[in-house]
Write an enzyme that holds these catalytic residues in place. Sequence first.
Site, mmCIF file in Angstrom:
data_model
loop_
_atom_site.group_PDB
_atom_site.id
_atom_site.type_symbol
_atom_site.label_atom_id
_atom_site.label_comp_id
_atom_site.label_asym_id
_atom_site.label_seq_id
_atom_site.Cartn_x
_atom_site.Cartn_y
_atom_site.Cartn_z
ATOM 1 N N ASP A 54 53.307 43.446 -21.865
ATOM 2 C CA ASP A 54 54.489 43.127 -21.050
ATOM 3 C C ASP A 54 55.706 43.931 -21.515
ATOM 4 O O ASP A 54 56.688 44.045 -20.772
ATOM 5 C CB ASP A 54 54.838 41.637 -21.217
ATOM 6 C CG ASP A 54 54.502 40.805 -19.993
ATOM 7 O OD1 ASP A 54 54.426 41.373 -18.891
ATOM 8 O OD2 ASP A 54 54.314 39.587 -20.163
ATOM 9 N N GLN A 85 52.428 34.113 -19.651
ATOM 10 C CA GLN A 85 53.182 34.036 -18.390
ATOM 11 C C GLN A 85 54.455 33.215 -18.581
ATOM 12 O O GLN A 85 54.438 32.126 -19.175
ATOM 13 C CB GLN A 85 52.276 33.400 -17.307
ATOM 14 C CG GLN A 85 52.862 33.397 -15.912
ATOM 15 C CD GLN A 85 53.052 34.801 -15.313
ATOM 16 O OE1 GLN A 85 52.404 35.765 -15.705
ATOM 17 N NE2 GLN A 85 53.966 34.917 -14.374
ATOM 18 N N LYS A 108 46.638 38.979 -11.437
ATOM 19 C CA LYS A 108 46.508 39.882 -12.582
ATOM 20 C C LYS A 108 45.043 39.956 -13.022
ATOM 21 O O LYS A 108 44.515 41.049 -13.272
ATOM 22 C CB LYS A 108 47.390 39.400 -13.742
ATOM 23 C CG LYS A 108 48.869 39.642 -13.508
ATOM 24 C CD LYS A 108 49.769 38.910 -14.506
ATOM 25 C CE LYS A 108 51.234 39.101 -14.126
ATOM 26 N NZ LYS A 108 52.176 38.336 -14.926
HETATM 27 N N1 GUN Z 1 57.022 35.916 -15.060
HETATM 28 C C1 GUN Z 1 57.594 36.634 -14.061
HETATM 29 N N2 GUN Z 1 57.411 37.962 -14.266
HETATM 30 C C2 GUN Z 1 56.708 38.067 -15.418
HETATM 31 C C3 GUN Z 1 56.197 39.180 -16.147
HETATM 32 O O1 GUN Z 1 56.369 40.352 -15.783
HETATM 33 N N3 GUN Z 1 55.516 38.885 -17.282
HETATM 34 C C4 GUN Z 1 55.332 37.606 -17.710
HETATM 35 N N4 GUN Z 1 54.674 37.419 -18.847
HETATM 36 N N5 GUN Z 1 55.797 36.551 -17.051
HETATM 37 C C5 GUN Z 1 56.467 36.795 -15.919
#
Ligand code: GUN
Length: 293
Positions: free
Chosen positions: A120, A97, A53
Amino acid sequence: MTARIIDGKAIAAEFRNECAVRVARLKEHGVVPGLAVVIVGEDPASKVYVRNKALACEAIGMHSEVHTLSADTTQAHLLKFIATLNADPDLHGILVQLPLPKQIDPRTVIGAIVPEKDVDGFHYHNVGALVAGDAAFYPCTPWGVMKMLEHEGIEVLGKHAVVVGRSNIVGKPMALMLLNAGATVTICHSKTRDLAAMTRQADILVAAVGKPRMIGGDAVKPGAVVIDVGINRLPDGKLAGDVDAASVAPVASRITPVPGGVGPMTIAMLLGNTVKSAERAAGLGSAAETRIA
Ligand code: GUN
């Protein structure tokens, strides 16, 4: 029939290029879009996702910062930390996350992020807006699926979409987005009886269960569009989707590969949401950029 492959990697690259243009425009107005990613603990898979990311942000000229907190971080400390990110005008997106260590309640933490920076799309405010069919930040993976369908000229209106999986991150928001776009939607999950009878009715089938190759060709209607959200690591180290591509490809009209399908779209949508947030903060957002499907 042999299904045409939907090239998520190429579509995501196109979308990222569009984001780069918007970043350059923001810079002309003195704004650099900024994303903060918070990771608590040392989960190896999470570390890889977070790194990807951050790299994707930097590649299009955005600011990104990764904050790694120790696995024994208290919820109170994390909430205080999020408050500092909320107040930082140079940050337009905040992502914590998941999963989080067990002493921390994810719902409380997500609720502490100001909705305007919740790129998100997990905050109740944004979830509620999605339910109501209003513009908001939408969860990146299902939003990426919608963008793929749009890119490929696949009509959703009036189609029967079947979503397999009911997670808050993919299944539920996916079903709502398809519904808002005018599909008739069926949601299936691990307790659904005679799953194949359901999936065989799908014009658009979205598999988001996390079980390698569980959807076979006998569970797919001839000519269906099949979207595979699953990314499962096999014992031999290879990746497999939730769809058994070998038996589904001869039946379906289109199929997303794993890897190289939905995966790349998720990060592209995260960039898009963060750029959108920066545009709104700078007063540059247009109605077109914020409208929903
Ligand atoms: N863990 C797995 N997929 C995601 C996501 O799309 N966002 C976040 N914050 N954590 C994740």
